[in-house]
Every structure is written in structure tokens, then in C-alpha cells.
Design an enzyme around this catalytic site. Structure first.
Site, mmCIF file in Angstrom:
data_model
loop_
_atom_site.group_PDB
_atom_site.id
_atom_site.type_symbol
_atom_site.label_atom_id
_atom_site.label_comp_id
_atom_site.label_asym_id
_atom_site.label_seq_id
_atom_site.Cartn_x
_atom_site.Cartn_y
_atom_site.Cartn_z
ATOM 1 N N GLY A 10 55.922 22.371 25.224
ATOM 2 C CA GLY A 10 54.524 22.831 25.768
ATOM 3 C C GLY A 10 53.551 22.808 24.609
ATOM 4 N N THR A 55 52.976 33.077 20.750
ATOM 5 C CA THR A 55 54.232 32.661 21.280
ATOM 6 C C THR A 55 54.234 31.722 22.296
ATOM 7 O OG1 THR A 55 56.287 33.648 21.798
ATOM 8 C CG2 THR A 55 54.419 34.694 22.614
ATOM 9 N N ALA A 56 55.497 31.026 22.618
ATOM 10 C CA ALA A 56 55.570 29.971 23.610
ATOM 11 C C ALA A 56 55.183 30.809 24.888
ATOM 12 C CB ALA A 56 56.915 29.203 23.547
ATOM 13 N N LYS A 88 67.225 25.364 11.279
ATOM 14 C CA LYS A 88 68.791 25.502 11.634
ATOM 15 C C LYS A 88 69.109 24.065 12.185
ATOM 16 C CE LYS A 88 68.842 30.191 11.932
ATOM 17 N NZ LYS A 88 67.478 30.478 12.044
ATOM 18 N N ASP A 137 60.244 25.767 9.943
ATOM 19 C CA ASP A 137 61.355 25.822 10.773
ATOM 20 C C ASP A 137 61.318 24.104 11.753
ATOM 21 O OD1 ASP A 137 62.556 28.018 10.324
ATOM 22 O OD2 ASP A 137 62.070 28.950 12.121
ATOM 23 N N MET A 144 64.745 29.515 24.772
ATOM 24 C CA MET A 144 65.872 28.793 24.526
ATOM 25 C C MET A 144 66.797 28.596 25.823
ATOM 26 S SD MET A 144 66.907 31.027 21.071
ATOM 27 C CE MET A 144 66.043 32.619 21.288
ATOM 28 N N ALA A 191 0.864 -1.111 0.011
ATOM 29 C CA ALA A 191 -0.154 0.006 0.040
ATOM 30 C C ALA A 191 0.830 1.201 0.047
ATOM 31 C CB ALA A 191 -0.938 0.072 1.223
HETATM 32 N N1 SAH Z 1 59.225 32.305 17.847
HETATM 33 C C1 SAH Z 1 59.157 31.502 18.760
HETATM 34 C C2 SAH Z 1 60.598 31.401 19.849
HETATM 35 C C3 SAH Z 1 61.625 30.644 19.022
HETATM 36 S S1 SAH Z 1 62.922 30.593 19.941
HETATM 37 C C4 SAH Z 1 57.964 31.714 19.576
HETATM 38 O O1 SAH Z 1 57.441 32.934 19.406
HETATM 39 O O2 SAH Z 1 57.384 30.794 20.475
HETATM 40 C C5 SAH Z 1 62.920 28.775 20.323
HETATM 41 C C6 SAH Z 1 62.587 28.843 21.798
HETATM 42 O O3 SAH Z 1 61.155 29.046 21.998
HETATM 43 C C7 SAH Z 1 62.651 27.231 22.271
HETATM 44 O O4 SAH Z 1 64.053 26.959 22.792
HETATM 45 C C8 SAH Z 1 61.978 27.372 23.552
HETATM 46 O O5 SAH Z 1 62.504 27.886 24.653
HETATM 47 C C9 SAH Z 1 60.634 28.253 23.032
HETATM 48 N N2 SAH Z 1 59.604 27.130 22.463
HETATM 49 C C10 SAH Z 1 58.853 27.401 21.313
HETATM 50 N N3 SAH Z 1 58.084 26.534 21.311
HETATM 51 C C11 SAH Z 1 58.143 25.658 22.583
HETATM 52 C C12 SAH Z 1 57.346 24.568 22.968
HETATM 53 N N4 SAH Z 1 56.406 24.023 22.282
HETATM 54 N N5 SAH Z 1 57.430 23.954 24.448
HETATM 55 C C13 SAH Z 1 58.609 24.778 24.750
HETATM 56 N N6 SAH Z 1 59.145 25.774 24.398
HETATM 57 C C14 SAH Z 1 59.028 26.259 23.163
#
Ligand code: SAH
Length: 486
Positions: free
Chosen positions: A412, A332-333, A270, A248, A383, A44
Site C-alpha cells: 500500500g 498506520t497502514a 526480523k 525495520d 499481517m 551606448a
Molecule cells: N506498525 C505498522 C504495522 C506493523 S505490522 C503500522 O502501523 O502500519 C505489519 C503489517 O502491517 C503487515 O503485515 C501488513 O499487514 C501491514 N502493512 C504495513 N505496511 C504496509 C503496506 N505498505 N502495505 C500493506 N500492508 C502494510
């Protein structure tokens, strides 16, 4: 992936719908909309199906299910209210190698009908593989709101002028630029304003204009510290549109994954021991060379390109060579890793300022160490791992309290994130003991201790408790590993 998504052309193909109720009718109508020849079989039929048959749009087979119905069709939709019957239809279909959808029964189905957002010719299909239709519906609602109806009109317009676009803009590169103009420029906005004739005029005008030589461009993009969820929308878009990506070491694989499949990826990080000047020259050279070819170059850097990232130098080089550029900031980190470590950089009870420094300055006597050693401020060192001994001794020598908390954040925001918390006096020995490696970010200041209480991500190793100093901070939560220091 459980189900492989395909878009099929049903035009003029016979499709069987078993069932005569409202669901069968709905299915029949959507199949008709795609140009299918619909055969509906049931004892149906709903009034709707009967009227579709009266208009000769659907062929009806008014009887109990008959396996022979399967002989002349490409696909089967079973929409009967008997699971028993649905099951046997599914079995028969399987034997005949016909794809079948049993409505609301993923278990018996060999194909699923996705939720769709229809901006024909643009169609977006969403599926939860039959597991959570509610989820798919939610996603659909979101997408509906992202793409208004002008997208359909835009896609139609592009389809209509496709061959003209092809012949007047030969080459992938030029064509892509044209389509970008189409999506971002006046045509799209005219369509949004419902001015289709104006849109048509604009596209014809643009196509008839002699074409300028394509100009390449460099986008300096901050990729954030690793978690791809921390990319900005602009960064994501840049990755989607890139021809070349110069990236990088600090750019995570998950972020790179999001880039356009056929973008050329060039690692320009680098490597330790390599001549930094030569690497930087190579980057400058690659940016200019690819941009001059008319390509869209994404210079992708970890974190933010202007924070210890040489972004400024790279732009100076581009300016000197007349290459246009844009900058997309990244997290930034110093901001992102501390957030993922539960460290509020300027918690007002503990810090009045925050300073971002590179640990390379550890050996620089010209730095105002006396002011850096003051309490009540947060120092964030990039760094840091290799300079940790010097940093610790400089700060202690200039009077920063030995019991000042520190946090070292390794990887991080990534899945392997580890955070180590302790006192400045034990910084170097703890970092070595737990073998912290790059990339690590070092936070020194009272706020670092808050990370033990506000930890919410990854692994936390807490040595604040083991210190002999009075501890004004709460005990760490259970999920914070409190590893004793040997
Ligand atoms: N331009 C990047 C920094 C480059 S210098 C920014 O703004 O974060 C590289 C340094 O950044 C590393 O030696 C470390 O100290 C820090 N860094 C970057 N990424 C990171 C991460 N995921 N965990 C911990 N430190 C980090």
C-alpha cells in the site's frame, strides 16, 4: 541533474557584462553586490551605468563588441538585444573556456543565475535548470516565507562566534547540540524579536557555562507505510538530525533516503525464521548503548510504532534504563493503505465502526468472533496473508455473510500497490490465485466494495462483479482492471 550548482567567490575578479541597457545594468549591480570588478561593454549606456562609472564602480568600454574584452575576465554575461551577437559572444566564450550567461537564453548559456533567497551569509539558490523560471520563482516565494530575516542575523551571529564555539564545544557531537540550541532556543527567538543585543548576551552566557555531559535520546518514529510524502514534518526532522537509525523491514528505501547522509543506519528487522525474542533484545540493547554515548537515536518503524509495532515494549525498556525518549506518530497502514485504495473505513451508509486486528488472532478462540462477524462494521487485519484461510473460515463459521466484500492491499501507498477486491467466500482462493504477498493489509466489510468505485492509485483487481450475488455497487471505472477469475 542538468546543472551543477556552485557558489562562486567573485571578490576582486573581473566579470564582463556585454550590453548597456537596463538588463545589463541590473546584472552589473548584482555582480557588484558580490564584490566583482565589473567591465561593461556597449556602444551606448543607460544613465544608471554611466553613474556607476562616474563613481568608479564599473569600467565602461564604449564601442561595438570586441573579442579582446574576453581576454581578462573570469565570467561573461551577455545582455545585448541581438540574439546574433549574443550567439557569437557565446561561441567565443566557449572557445576560451569562459562560462557565459546569455540573459534569458538557456540554450546559449553555460551557466545560469539562480533565483535566490538572501539571508546572508545564508543564501538559498533555486534553479529550474532554465526550463521554468515561474516554477523557480514560486519555490522562492515559499522559501522566503519559511525563513524570515532573523535567519540571516542568526547565521551572522554563529559566524562571529564560530571559533569560540569550536574551542569551547570540541567534537562534532557537542557542537551539533550547541547549534541545535542556537537554532531552537532563546537566541533565535530574541533575534526574531529584533533584540540582537539580548541574543548576543544569551550566546555568550551559554558558551561560558560549564558544559553538561551530553545526554542521548531515542526518538521512536513512525515512518508511515512507504510513500515518503506521508512522513510527518517531525519525522522528517528526526531523520535529518539522527546520529543512528535503527530501522525495520517495513521502512521503505525512499524514506531512508531522506535521512542525514552521515547517520549510521542499522537494519534491525526480523527475518523469517529468526528468533523474535533475540531480535527484540538486540534492538533494546542497541538503543540503550547508542543513547548512552550521547547520540540521537531514531528508532524507525513502518506505519505507527504503537500499532502492532512493539513500540510500547521498547519504551518500557528505555524507561527502565533512564533513557529519555520522544514519540513521533506515523500513519498506520490501516489508515494510509485504505486511503490509497479508496476505502472510506467508516462510510456512514456501510459501517458504524472499524476495528484494527492482527491476523495472528485467527486461531484465538478467546476472541469474540461472534461480534466480529456482525455486519455493518469494518475489520482491518494486519499481517494477514499467511492466516487468510483461517480468517475466512472463522468469520464464515460465526455467521459473517459470505458475500461480504473484502479488499486486500499489497504494498500500500508504494509504487507497486495492488488492490484485490472480492467476496469473503472467495478470499483465500483469490489471494492465492493472484499471489498476494506481504506486506498486505486485509479489509473486510461493506466499505471494501467502495474501493472499486473510488480507486485512484495503483492497480486494482476487481472480482466483485464476477460474483453471483446481487451487486448493489456501481460498475468499476475503466481504469480499474476487471480481471476474470479462472
Ligand atoms: N506498525 C505498522 C504495522 C506493523 S505490522 C503500522 O502501523 O502500519 C505489519 C503489517 O502491517 C503487515 O503485515 C501488513 O499487514 C501491514 N502493512 C504495513 N505496511 C504496509 C503496506 N505498505 N502495505 C500493506 N500492508 C502494510
Amino acid at each position: 541533474m542538468d546543472l551543477f550548482p556552485i557558489f562562486t567567490s567573485l571578490k576582486g575578479r573581473r566579470i564582463l557584462v556585454v550590453g548597456g541597457g537596463a538588463v545589463a545594468e541590473r546584472k552589473a549591480r548584482s555582480l557588484l553586490a558580490a564584490g566583482a570588478e565589473v567591465l561593461a561593454g556597449a556602444p551606448a549606456f543607460s544613465r544608471g551605468l554611466l553613474s556607476l562609472a562616474a563613481e568608479a564602480r564599473v569600467e565602461l568600454l564604449q564601442e561595438e563588441f570586441n573579442p579582446e574584452w574576453l581576454d581578462s575576465v573570469w565570467l561573461v554575461v551577455a545582455a545585448t538585444d541581438s540574439r546574433e551577437l549574443n550567439r557569437s559572444i557565446a561561441q567565443l566564450a566557449e572557445e576560451k573556456r569562459l562560462f557565459i550567461n546569455v540573459v534569458d537564453d538557456p540554450e546559449l548559456s553555460s551557466f545560469q543565475v539562480p533565483s535566490i533567497v538572501d539571508r546572508s551569509p545564508l543564501v538559498i539558490a533555486i534553479s529550474s535548470s532554465g526550463t521554468a523560471p515561474v516554477l523557480a520563482r514560486r519555490v522562492r516565494e515559499r522559501i522566503e516565507s519559511l525563513f524570515d530575516h532573523s535567519w540571516g542575523a542568526l547565521a551572522q551571529l554563529a559566524a562571529r562566534h564560530r571559533s569560540a564555539i569550536r574551542s569551547l564545544r570540541p567534537g562534532l557531537q557537542r557542537r551539533r547540540q550547541f547549534y541545535d540550541w542556537l537554532l531552537d532556543g532563546p537566541v533565535a527567538s530574541k533575534l526574531r524579536a529584533n533584540r540582537s543585543a539580548d541574543a548576543e548576551r544569551a550566546i555568550l552566557q551559554e558558551l561560558s557555562r560549564p558544559e553538561k555531559a551530553p545526554i542521548g535520546e531515542v526518538l521512536l518514529v513512525g515512518a508511515g507505510p512507504g510513500d515518503p510524502g506521508l512522513l510527518t514534518l517531525k519525522a522528517l526532522r528526526a531523520l535529518n538530525e539522527a546520529d543512528v537509525i535503527l530501522y525495520d523491514r517495513l521502512v521503505s528505501d525512499e524514506v531512508l533516503e531522506l535521512a542525514r547522509r552521515d547517520a549510521e543506519r542499522i537494519f534491525v528487522g526480523k527475518t523469517p525464521g529468526e528468533n523474535h525474542h533475540a531480535t527484540q533484545m538486540r534492538i533494546h540493547d542497541l538503543m540503550v548503548r547508542h543513547a548512552r554515548k550521547g547520540q540521537r537515536v531514531v528508532r524507525l518503524k513502518g506505519g505507527d510504532a504503537f500499532v502492532f509495532g512493539r513500540g510500547g515494549e521498547e519504551l518500557e525498556h528505555l524507561t527502565a534504563h533512564d533513557i529519555p525518549f520522544q514519540v513521533v506518530p506515523g500513519l498506520t497502514a490501516g489508515l494510509a493503505c485504505t486511503a490509497y485504495a479508496g476505502i472510506p473505513l467508516t462510510h456512514r451508509e456501510h459501517a458504524h465502526s472499524v476495528r484494527f486486528l492482527t491476523a495472528h488472532s485467527a486461531n484465538r478462540p478467546d476472541l469474540d468472533w461472534k461480534s466480529l462477524a456482525q455486519p455493518g462494521q469494518t475489520l482491518v487485519f494486519y499481517m494477514g496473508v499467511s492466516q487468510i484461510v483461517d480468517l475466512q473460515s472463522q468469520l464464515l463459521k460465526r455467521g459473517r455473510a459470505p458475500d461480504t466484500p473484502f479488499a486486500l492491499i499489497e504494498n500500500g501507498t508504494r509504487s507497486q500497490q495492488r488492490v484485490l477486491t472480492g467476496r469473503l467466500s472467495e478470499l483465500a482462493s483469490l489471494a492465492t490465485y493472484h499471489s498476494f504477498v506481504a506486506p498486505s493489509l486485509l479489509v473486510i466489510g461493506e466499505v471494501a466494495a467502495l474501493g472499486t468505485k473510488l480507486s485512484w492509485y495503483g492497480m486494482h483487481i476487481n472480482h466483485l462483479e464476477s460474483s453471483e450475488h446481487d451487486n448493489q455497487f456501481r460498475r468499476p471505472q475503466d481504469r480499474t482492471a476487471n480481471i476474470a477469475h479462472a
